[in-house]
Design a protein around this motif. Structure first.
Motif: not given
Length: 281
Positions: A153-179
């Motif tokens: 929720s937005d309230a949950d995000l309020a207690v998170i100072d930083l999100v370290m977001l993992d993006i594994k790949a852009w191409d949808p098929e590559r991403h699905r093969r990878l993850t």
């Protein structure tokens, strides 16, 4: 090779996240596991590690959760795929562990990072732990693949100072093969964080022959730059420190002979992000 830990009497603090831990909650009744996930009063942790300098700003304590819905081909902690491989820990106990380090963390401009596994498989526990950290005035960071970002929720995000977001790949098929999963929920979460002006560090694992397609990297760089809230990009070189876990767990490992990327390749990937106007390391 790190030791294999199989007893629930294992210490919460580990010398390294690369320590293999299995079956620490295997005797816990399924009803208790479900109750823990529903209330968030208890979570399942692989371990705590201290003194981390690559998992967010400053020097940090990292809580490594168990349980992950992805099956990344290069995962260095496949023992964290299964939630009951982790140790059942109450929010109170986890907060007590963090409290030991709060003064040092603030002095070293650090904080608490929750990583995994995938922390948002236990989002109620994670957000309760972050709320306890904020009471101590400790900086909080969430390292996530973002697939379950809509659970916050937005309230949950309020207690998170930083999100370290993992993006594994852009191409949808590559991403699905990878993850084994779709990339769309991750990108949707990134856009939500952008709309809310929540600080993000983007993380990208560079694996020779697997994630070194520079057309794909350019797409990610363009997307990240357009978000407007990405403060930093970390290009993480692939390594083989977790290979032994695949062997010990009997999971077929397809990257047996893949070598870490050369420095020139890492720098070239960083240059793509920098050319999009982003700070990359």
């Amino acid at each position: 090779m790190a030791a294999i830990t199989t007893t629930s009497k294992a210490p919460l603090e580990a010398g390294s996240p690369f320590e293999l831990r299995v079956g620490l909650a295997r005797d816990l009744p399924e009803a208790d596991v479900r109750s823990a996930l529903a209330t968030g009063d208890m979570g399942f942790l692989h371990s705590f590690t201290t003194g981390a300098t690559v998992d967010g700003p400053g020097v940090r304590v990292v809580a490594w959760t168990s349980g992950c819905m992805w099956r990344c081909l290069y995962c260095h902690n496949p023992d964290t795929w299964t939630m009951t491989n982790g140790m059942p820990v109450s929010v109170t106990k986890a907060a007590e562990e963090l409290r030991k380090y709060r003064h040092g963390l603030k002095a070293m401009s650090g904080g608490l990072t929750v990583s995994g596994g995938e922390p948002l498989m236990q989002h109620r526990f994670v957000t309760k732990l972050f709320a306890a950290a904020k009471v101590m005035d400790v900086h909080t960071a969430l390292d996530t693949n973002g697939y379950y970002g809509d659970r916050l929720s937005d309230a949950d995000l309020a207690v998170i100072d930083l999100v370290m977001l993992d993006i594994k790949a852009w191409d949808p098929e590559r991403h699905r093969r990878l993850t084994g999963r779709d990339v769309s929920p991750t990108l949707a979460f990134a856009r939500r964080l952008s709309a809310g002006r929540r600080p993000v560090w983007l993380r990208y694992v560079l694996v020779p022959g697997l994630t070194d397609d520079f057309g794909d990297i350019e797409q990610i760089a363009t997307f990240a730059a357009e978000l407007g809230n990405v403060e930093r990009v970390d290009v993480l070189p692939f390594h083989q420190l977790g290979r032994y876990k695949w062997h010990q767990l009997g999971i077929p490992y397809t990257l047996e002979d893949v070598q870490p990327p050369e420095n020139a390749l890492v720098e070239r990937a960083c240059a793509v992000f920098r050319s999009a106007g982003l700070q990359a390391h």
